[in-house]
Design an enzyme around this catalytic site. Structure first.
Site, PDB file in Angstrom:
ATOM      1  N   HIS A 184       0.858  -1.177   0.000  1.00 19.26           N
ATOM      2  CA  HIS A 184       0.000   0.000   0.000  1.00 19.26           C
ATOM      3  C   HIS A 184       0.895   1.227   0.000  1.00 19.26           C
ATOM      4  CE1 HIS A 184      -3.328  -2.740   1.687  1.00 19.26           C
ATOM      5  NE2 HIS A 184      -3.400  -2.639   0.380  1.00 19.26           N
ATOM      6  N   ALA A 185       0.766   1.995  -1.066  1.00 17.65           N
ATOM      7  CA  ALA A 185       1.780   2.987  -1.412  1.00 17.65           C
ATOM      8  C   ALA A 185       2.023   4.031  -0.324  1.00 17.65           C
ATOM      9  CB  ALA A 185       1.364   3.669  -2.715  1.00 17.65           C
ATOM     10  N   ARG A 260      -5.741  -7.097  -2.409  1.00 19.54           N
ATOM     11  CA  ARG A 260      -7.042  -7.758  -2.509  1.00 19.54           C
ATOM     12  C   ARG A 260      -7.098  -8.559  -3.801  1.00 19.54           C
ATOM     13  NH1 ARG A 260      -6.574  -6.166   1.642  1.00 19.54           N
ATOM     14  NH2 ARG A 260      -7.907  -4.904   2.999  1.00 19.54           N
ATOM     15  N   HIS A 311       2.479  -3.329   6.884  1.00 21.04           N
ATOM     16  CA  HIS A 311       1.526  -2.247   6.627  1.00 21.04           C
ATOM     17  C   HIS A 311       1.567  -1.211   7.750  1.00 21.04           C
ATOM     18  CE1 HIS A 311      -0.899  -4.367   3.453  1.00 21.04           C
ATOM     19  NE2 HIS A 311      -0.320  -5.408   4.012  1.00 21.04           N
ATOM     20  N   SER A 312       0.840  -0.125   7.538  1.00 24.19           N
ATOM     21  CA  SER A 312       0.472   0.786   8.617  1.00 24.19           C
ATOM     22  C   SER A 312      -0.940   1.281   8.280  1.00 24.19           C
ATOM     23  CB  SER A 312       1.449   1.959   8.712  1.00 24.19           C
ATOM     24  OG  SER A 312       1.305   2.856   7.625  1.00 24.19           O
ATOM     25  N   TYR A 313      -1.745   1.783   9.252  1.00 27.37           N
ATOM     26  CA  TYR A 313      -1.360   1.961  10.628  1.00 27.37           C
ATOM     27  C   TYR A 313      -2.366   1.238  11.516  1.00 27.37           C
ATOM     28  CZ  TYR A 313      -5.058   5.523  10.134  1.00 27.37           C
ATOM     29  OH  TYR A 313      -6.241   6.174   9.864  1.00 27.37           O
ATOM     30  N   GLU A 387       0.501  -4.329  11.140  1.00 26.67           N
ATOM     31  CA  GLU A 387       0.175  -2.914  10.974  1.00 26.67           C
ATOM     32  C   GLU A 387       1.018  -2.137  11.976  1.00 26.67           C
ATOM     33  OE1 GLU A 387      -2.023  -1.663   8.811  1.00 26.67           O
ATOM     34  OE2 GLU A 387      -3.266  -3.366   8.228  1.00 26.67           O
TER      35      GLU A 387
HETATM   36 ZN    ZN Z   1      -1.944  -1.554   4.175  1.00 26.86          ZN
END
Ligand code: ZN
Length: 421
Positions: A184-185, A260, A311-313, A387
């Site tokens: 996820h950019a 996804r 990932h975050s957050y 996350e």
């Molecule tokens: Zn993400």
């Protein structure tokens, strides 16, 4: 009711974004709220649409609390407040938060191949090309136990780059630890943390017997930025971009959520129906093809011991599954206890609390995600997502002075995990 799909409700919005002279989206004056939508989701949807609010939650919603985070443009603030939702302010001005991330720092690269890069790499965010240079420098400093690898190409034709590290057993002789960052950019902290873990493994292999034992037990395949096109776009144009930059015939909508798009339980709950979001077909993004093919190869050779999608957050350690809240992994009890103890180790340096549990019951239903595929198709023993910081105050725009502490606490967690898994 379970609040599964905030994104679906407001994703189709066309927001009239303001651009600066360089063509970069201006978020000055946007206020971020954590909102409890109440029972009438449809009404909430309609109201948000009229306000041109931007959803930041994107399935980072908290099931048990039924809220999500939205950025409201300055011109619609009073209209939003007049709606009287139960809400709290997370950020008074997103533009200020973006400024607080700091300028992208210059990274000149190293002159000496044997030297490790300076830890100052973790004091600032950097341009995409500098990440590639940094990876090259790390590899050169550990040349007999590592090589640069690629996992296919992005939609715009960039190599998806990473590094493979190994120990005394030689290249490719042990089960895999496989890390993907920044799918996820806008989740910039994820690539920085993945690089920090790489740095610690490389820097300590020859002087710390515990670290040596990690690399002697596992082959590490680490890809800090698996969505290079999207990442670059967050730096040139829109800081809040999430997806890849894939165009598709028959629609002007750009971008597919690579996480996804995995071809397992694809198109189930928690994957949006808006154009291109999860892809037109399972596994139809080049980025997914690249990282999936690498995972499949690792599964076939010595197996995957641990996969983590970074990932975050939100501060979560997430175990399988995302597609179902009732399915349980065969080793679920072991996963639960490992995740809990990893969270305890993460908390040691600064007291940062991570919540642990299966994706679906802890956070949201998310079909077509990496964890389910890697667990059931690649038979990874542990297929996780983490996350990172924070819980919403700064969200995706985590200040640069939190990069190093985030790396330090996660390294503590990983040391526990590598030694006990
Ligand atoms: Zn993400």
């Amino acid at each position: 009711m379970k609040f599964l799909q905030p994104l679906l409700l407001i994703a189709p919005l066309t927001v009239a974004l303001r651009l600066d002279r360089r063509g970069k989206v201006v978020y000055d004056g946007y206020k971020i709220f954590r909102v409890a939508p109440g029972d009438n989701i449809a009404a909430f949807e309609a109201q948000l649409e009229s306000l041109e609010a931007i959803d930041l939650t994107h399935n980072h919603g908290h099931v048990e609390e039924e809220h999500f985070d939205i950025a409201v443009p300055p011109e619609n603030l009073s209209a939003f407040e007049a709606l009287n939702f139960t809400s709290e302010v997370l950020t008074d001005d997103l533009g200020v938060d973006i400024a607080l991330e700091g300028e992208l720092a210059e990274y000149p690269g190293l002159l000496s191949a044997a030297a490790l890069p300076s830890l100052s790499w973790f004091s600032a965010y950097h341009a995409y090309n500098d990440h590639l240079t940094f990876l090259k420098d790390i590899q050169a400093s550990f040349s007999s136990n590592s090589e640069l690898i690629t996992a296919g190409k992005s939609f715009e034709g960039r190599d998806i780059q990473g590094i493979h590290l190994w120990g005394s057993g030689g290249k490719g002789s042990k089960p895999a630890v496989y890390f993907n960052g920044n799918v996820h950019a806008r989740e910039w902290i994820s690539s920085k943390v993945v690089e920090y873990l790489t740095y610690q493994l490389v820097a300590n292999y020859n002087n710390d017997t515990t670290v040596k034992s990690f690399l002697d037990s596992y082959d590490f395949y680490i890809l800090p930025i698996v969505n290079p096109d999207g990442f670059l776009y967050t730096q040139t144009t829109n800081r809040l971009w999430r997806k890849n930059r894939q165009t598709r015939s028959g629609t002007s909508a750009i971008g597919t959520d690579v996480n996804r798009n995995w071809p397992y339980k694809w198109d189930g709950e928690g994957s949006s129906t808006s154009p291109g979001y999860r892809g037109a077909a399972a596994g139809d993004t080049p980025e997914n093809t690249g990282i999936r093919t690498l995972g499949d190869q690792l599964a076939k050779s010595n197996g995957i011991k641990l996969y983590i999608d970074w990932h975050s957050y939100g501060q979560y350690i997430l175990t399988p599954y995302g597609y179902s809240c009732t399915a349980a992994a065969s080793n679920q009890a072991k996963q639960d206890s490992l995740a809990k103890n990893t969270a305890s180790a993460i908390a040691k340096p600064y007291g940062t609390r991570f919540t642990t549990g299966p994706i679906c019951s802890t956070l949201y239903a998310a079909a077509g995600g990496s964890n389910d595929y890697v667990t059931d198709v690649d038979k990874a023993e542990y297929g996780w997502a983490i996350e990172l910081r924070d819980t919403g105050r700064n969200g995706f725009t985590l200040p640069a002075d939190q990069i190093l502490p985030t790396g330090i606490e996660i390294w503590e967690g990983m040391k526990y995990l590598f030694a006990n898994m």
